[in-house]
Design a protein around this motif. Structure first.
Motif, PDB file in Angstrom:
ATOM      1  N   CYS A  46       3.130 -10.008 -31.248  1.00 53.42           N
ATOM      2  CA  CYS A  46       3.693  -9.171 -30.187  1.00 53.42           C
ATOM      3  C   CYS A  46       3.123  -7.760 -30.284  1.00 53.42           C
ATOM      4  CB  CYS A  46       5.214  -9.136 -30.292  1.00 53.42           C
ATOM      5  SG  CYS A  46       5.997  -8.154 -28.988  1.00 53.42           S
ATOM      6  N   TYR A  47       2.637  -7.251 -29.159  1.00 56.83           N
ATOM      7  CA  TYR A  47       2.043  -5.917 -29.122  1.00 56.83           C
ATOM      8  C   TYR A  47       2.938  -4.895 -28.427  1.00 56.83           C
ATOM      9  CZ  TYR A  47      -2.114  -8.341 -30.673  1.00 56.83           C
ATOM     10  OH  TYR A  47      -2.999  -9.097 -31.410  1.00 56.83           O
ATOM     11  N   CYS A  48       4.214  -5.214 -28.291  1.00 55.07           N
ATOM     12  CA  CYS A  48       5.107  -4.284 -27.586  1.00 55.07           C
ATOM     13  C   CYS A  48       5.402  -3.050 -28.436  1.00 55.07           C
ATOM     14  CB  CYS A  48       6.401  -4.986 -27.174  1.00 55.07           C
ATOM     15  SG  CYS A  48       7.625  -5.175 -28.489  1.00 55.07           S
ATOM     16  N   LYS A  49       5.766  -1.974 -27.756  1.00 58.56           N
ATOM     17  CA  LYS A  49       6.026  -0.705 -28.430  1.00 58.56           C
ATOM     18  C   LYS A  49       7.280  -0.762 -29.296  1.00 58.56           C
ATOM     19  CE  LYS A  49       3.753   2.106 -24.890  1.00 58.56           C
ATOM     20  NZ  LYS A  49       3.934   3.180 -23.850  1.00 58.56           N
ATOM     21  N   ASP A  50       8.213  -1.645 -28.952  1.00 62.19           N
ATOM     22  CA  ASP A  50       9.439  -1.748 -29.757  1.00 62.19           C
ATOM     23  C   ASP A  50       9.155  -2.373 -31.125  1.00 62.19           C
ATOM     24  OD1 ASP A  50      10.974  -0.559 -27.838  1.00 62.19           O
ATOM     25  OD2 ASP A  50      11.994  -2.377 -27.190  1.00 62.19           O
ATOM     26  N   ARG A 148      -0.305 -14.436 -27.984  1.00 62.39           N
ATOM     27  CA  ARG A 148      -0.431 -12.988 -28.209  1.00 62.39           C
ATOM     28  C   ARG A 148       0.103 -12.332 -26.950  1.00 62.39           C
ATOM     29  NH1 ARG A 148      -3.690 -11.597 -32.630  1.00 62.39           N
ATOM     30  NH2 ARG A 148      -4.772 -13.398 -33.540  1.00 62.39           N
ATOM     31  N   ILE A 149       1.240 -11.668 -27.068  1.00 55.73           N
ATOM     32  CA  ILE A 149       1.977 -11.226 -25.875  1.00 55.73           C
ATOM     33  C   ILE A 149       2.066  -9.700 -25.783  1.00 55.73           C
ATOM     34  CG2 ILE A 149       3.302 -13.369 -25.826  1.00 55.73           C
ATOM     35  CD1 ILE A 149       5.701 -11.796 -26.953  1.00 55.73           C
ATOM     36  N   ILE A 150       2.363  -9.234 -24.557  1.00 56.70           N
ATOM     37  CA  ILE A 150       2.501  -7.805 -24.225  1.00 56.70           C
ATOM     38  C   ILE A 150       1.220  -7.057 -24.626  1.00 56.70           C
ATOM     39  CG2 ILE A 150       4.128  -5.866 -24.142  1.00 56.70           C
ATOM     40  CD1 ILE A 150       5.450  -8.530 -23.581  1.00 56.70           C
ATOM     41  N   GLY A 151       0.087  -7.667 -24.325  1.00 59.70           N
ATOM     42  CA  GLY A 151      -1.196  -7.058 -24.662  1.00 59.70           C
ATOM     43  C   GLY A 151      -1.435  -5.724 -23.984  1.00 59.70           C
ATOM     44  N   ARG A 152      -0.749  -5.454 -22.881  1.00 59.01           N
ATOM     45  CA  ARG A 152      -0.939  -4.180 -22.183  1.00 59.01           C
ATOM     46  C   ARG A 152      -0.496  -3.001 -23.042  1.00 59.01           C
ATOM     47  NH1 ARG A 152       3.787  -6.381 -20.276  1.00 59.01           N
ATOM     48  NH2 ARG A 152       5.599  -5.000 -20.077  1.00 59.01           N
ATOM     49  N   GLN A 153       0.332  -3.257 -24.054  1.00 59.60           N
ATOM     50  CA  GLN A 153       0.806  -2.180 -24.921  1.00 59.60           C
ATOM     51  C   GLN A 153       0.083  -2.176 -26.273  1.00 59.60           C
ATOM     52  OE1 GLN A 153       5.115  -2.236 -25.166  1.00 59.60           O
ATOM     53  NE2 GLN A 153       5.351  -1.944 -22.968  1.00 59.60           N
ATOM     54  N   SER A 154      -0.983  -2.947 -26.401  1.00 56.50           N
ATOM     55  CA  SER A 154      -1.748  -2.940 -27.646  1.00 56.50           C
ATOM     56  C   SER A 154      -2.484  -1.615 -27.790  1.00 56.50           C
ATOM     57  CB  SER A 154      -2.745  -4.099 -27.676  1.00 56.50           C
ATOM     58  OG  SER A 154      -3.691  -3.982 -26.612  1.00 56.50           O
ATOM     59  N   THR A 155      -2.869  -1.279 -29.006  1.00 57.55           N
ATOM     60  CA  THR A 155      -3.577  -0.030 -29.273  1.00 57.55           C
ATOM     61  C   THR A 155      -5.080  -0.248 -29.116  1.00 57.55           C
ATOM     62  OG1 THR A 155      -3.567  -0.525 -31.646  1.00 57.55           O
ATOM     63  CG2 THR A 155      -1.776   0.830 -30.794  1.00 57.55           C
TER      64      THR A 155
END
Length: 205
Positions: A46-50, A148-155
């Motif tokens: 998970c690539y989320c900011k949380d 691999r989810i929430i890739g829009r918030q990956s670094t």
């Protein structure tokens, strides 16, 4: 008749493709030990900011006590989880070292870490648990990464693996079929309001 049976056949095939997981894991300093016995373990990043913020908050707490950070992120800020169920987790040692937190007062996800070394251990949500995959030290025991989810918030970073902007369409087929209320109890730690606190100094990642 075959058309009617196809969804059930496919669901059985998907379930059988998810490996079991039987292992023991420890926190970074070794004071907390868990037994994991799951008939079905699905790995995701998970690539989320949380999730990233939770890990970074624990690492800051560790550094403030001159401890080595124990919450490991991948090169693109992802948190490696293995989805199992609360009943699959048994605390063998160090239960008094486990703390149950939420990152916001309204959060539904309980996040459990070891206060001795600030190692993230697992979560409990309304439908499942997520085990910190990095606790599994034998690579052969780790399930393959399924999502691999929430890739829009990956670094930022080069050589990124394929990841979903949000979640892939197959998520909506696979994950609802993994809901199993019979595996949600007993929980390995207390989950009532008195046992849960808001994580101090949490910041989104």
């Amino acid at each position: 008749t075959l058309l009617i049976l196809l969804p059930s056949i496919f669901a059985l095939g998907m379930a059988s493709a998810v490996p079991s997981l039987r292992t023991t894991v420890r926190c970074a300093c070794g004071q907390v030990k868990l037994s994991i016995e799951s008939p079905s373990a699905l790995r995701l990043v998970c690539y989320c900011k949380d999730c990233r913020g939770y890990y970074k908050t624990l690492n800051r707490a560790a550094e403030s006590k001159n401890q080595k950070p124990a919450a490991i992120l991948d090169p693109w800020g992802g948190v490696d989880w293995t989805q199992i169920y609360p009943r699959d987790i048994q605390v063998l040692e160090g239960k008094d070292k486990l703390k149950t937190c939420i990152i916001r007062p309204e959060s539904k996800i309980l996040r459990i870490h070891a206060i001795c070394c600030h190692t993230p251990m697992f979560t409990i949500s309304p439908n499942a648990s997520l085990l910190n995959t990095n606790l599994i030290k034998i690579d052969e025991q780790k399930p393959p990464v399924r999502f691999r989810i929430i890739g829009r918030q990956s670094t930022p970073g080069g050589n990124k693996p394929k990841m979903s902007w949000s979640v892939p369409p197959s998520w909506f087929w696979v994950m609802p079929r993994r809901i199993n209320s019979d595996l949600m109890k007993p929980t390995p730690v207390g989950v009532d309001k008195d046992a849960v606190s808001v994580l101090e100094s949490f910041q989104e990642g």
